[in-house]
Design an enzyme around this catalytic site. Structure first.
Site: not given
Ligand SMILES: NC(=O)c1ccc[n+]([C@@H]2O[C@H](COP(=O)([O-])OP(=O)(O)OC[C@H]3O[C@@H](n4cnc5c(N)ncnc54)[C@H](OP(=O)(O)O)[C@@H]3O)[C@@H](O)[C@H]2O)c1
Length: 347
Positions: A241, A243-246, A236, A53, A238
């Site tokens: 993102g 699933l936030t609907g944005k 992930s 990362y 959401l």
């Molecule tokens: N092991 C693996 O292969 C793997 C893969 C992926 C992730 N991960 C881990 O899982 C963590 C989370 O993954 P993810 O970031 O994909 O999770 P996610 O919850 O699916 O997406 C998070 C993203 O959604 C948006 N967001 C979050 N809350 C929001 C809200 N309340 N309203 C509007 N937009 C919102 C933001 O992006 P924007 O603001 O940019 O739109 C945020 O970065 C990572 O940091 C990492 O530690 C691991």
């Protein structure tokens, strides 16, 4: 905030884990530190990172930066003891990480030293294999998944030498326990069996994608989680993102992930919008914030230890952490079930 044990260890982690993969690209060092402080103030004690990362995008110029940001927080705050820290050794394929070689004892020994140095700590609590050398069906590989070419003996020998190496790192005090990521049911079962037969460390967790849109853990893996106490750390929740609907009705907020990563690793296609509409309708019907509903759904699954959230602002983080106070009732779950039956595999 509820806390649960990692596998069969006594390590207690919050049901929300703070993901970090935007720190160093979308988020600055100061923003990363502010997220950690906020999360700790609101009951979170678990942070997930990786040597690879930040992502969004990943690049040779930034690789390792997220661990450095966590390391500078550890140094300046002096609060290493307040967090359970998870990191990962990368699998094959990123040439700027040890020339893209796959996981091996040699790679692990080099990687762990780099991670410990960047994180400014002596020990990583949970050390995970980011993805298997033999590949997996995650990251949208499910449609063409064909394990028939995998070499069984080679895979088992690789698992044996990997566990032996990780066992040595536990003995050396460099890691406390181990986890897998992007693994399958068979793969996890082999790690467990070989560990038991050789007194190697036991896998405590499985970090795979899981959300309302990607329910890959509901069947065989759920059974494995239950009987073996290998909890899921859903990443992930959401769906990046969605699933936030944005992004409904063509909206593309400035700087949001979809504008940086078009397609969100294959999650976005024409058929996804009605699925999202259906889940957003459930949220509206029950007067729920859609992001909180999606994360609470993960938290409530019986096989989940801790849901790994990600945020790019403190507002998002506050909203998402507050999902831990939400208990989805039977009617919401029935409505979610109805959408799931209509759209069982959205991508
Ligand atoms: N092991 C693996 O292969 C793997 C893969 C992926 C992730 N991960 C881990 O899982 C963590 C989370 O993954 P993810 O970031 O994909 O999770 P996610 O919850 O699916 O997406 C998070 C993203 O959604 C948006 N967001 C979050 N809350 C929001 C809200 N309340 N309203 C509007 N937009 C919102 C933001 O992006 P924007 O603001 O940019 O739109 C945020 O970065 C990572 O940091 C990492 O530690 C691991």
């Amino acid at each position: 905030m509820k806390h649960r044990k990692l596998g069969r260890t006594d390590i207690e982690v919050s049901e929300i884990c703070l993901g970090s993969m935007t720190w160093g690209t979308q988020n600055s060092e100061a923003e990363g530190h502010a997220q950690i402080d906020y999360a700790l103030d609101h009951g979170v004690n678990f942070i997930d990172t990786a040597e690879l990362y930040p992502s969004n995008p990943m690049s040779a110029g930034t690789v390792g930066r997220t661990e450095e940001i966590i390391g500078s927080w550890i140094k300046t705050s002096g609060r290493r003891g307040d967090i359970v820290l998870a990191s990962k050794v990368a699998g094959e394929g990123h040439e700027y990480l040890q020339d893209g070689i796959g996981i091996s004892p040699h790679k692990i020994r080099v990687s762990i030293e780099g991670s410990l140095a960047r994180l400014q700590t002596d020990c990583i609590d949970l050390y995970q294999l980011h993805w298997p050398n033999r590949g997996s069906y995650h990251f949208r590989q499910n449609w063409r998944y064909d394990p028939s070419k995998q070499d069984t003996q080679q895979t088992l020998a690789h698992i044996h030498e990997t566990l032996e190496c990780l066992g040595q790192l536990v003995t050396d005090g460099k890691i406390r326990c181990i986890g897998l990521s992007n693994e399958t049911c068979w793969g996890t079962a082999q790690f467990l069996r070989i560990a038991a037969e050789n007194d190697f460390p036991r896998v405590v967790s499985l970090q795979n994608e899981y959300s309302l849109l990607y329910r890959s853990h509901d069947l065989d893996l759920a059974e494995l989680s239950h009987h073996e106490q290998v909890g899921l750390l859903p990443y992930s929740p959401l769906s990046g993102g969605l699933l936030t609907g944005k992004y409904q009705d063509g909206a593309r907020p400035d700087g949001s992930r979809l504008t940086i990563n078009p397609g969100l690793f294959g999650r976005v296609h024409d058929g996804i919008w009605p699925v999202l509409d259906a889940y957003l309708t459930v949220a509206r019907k029950h007067d729920l914030d859609p992001a909180q509903m999606a994360i609470a759904f993960c938290n409530q699954r019986p096989f989940v230890t801790s849901s790994i959230i990600g945020a790019t602002s403190l507002e998002q983080l506050a909203n998402d952490i507050a999902s831990s106070e939400l208990e989805l009732g039977a009617e919401v779950l029935e409505d979610i079930d109805a959408v799931h039956r209509r759209y069982p595999v959205p991508f």
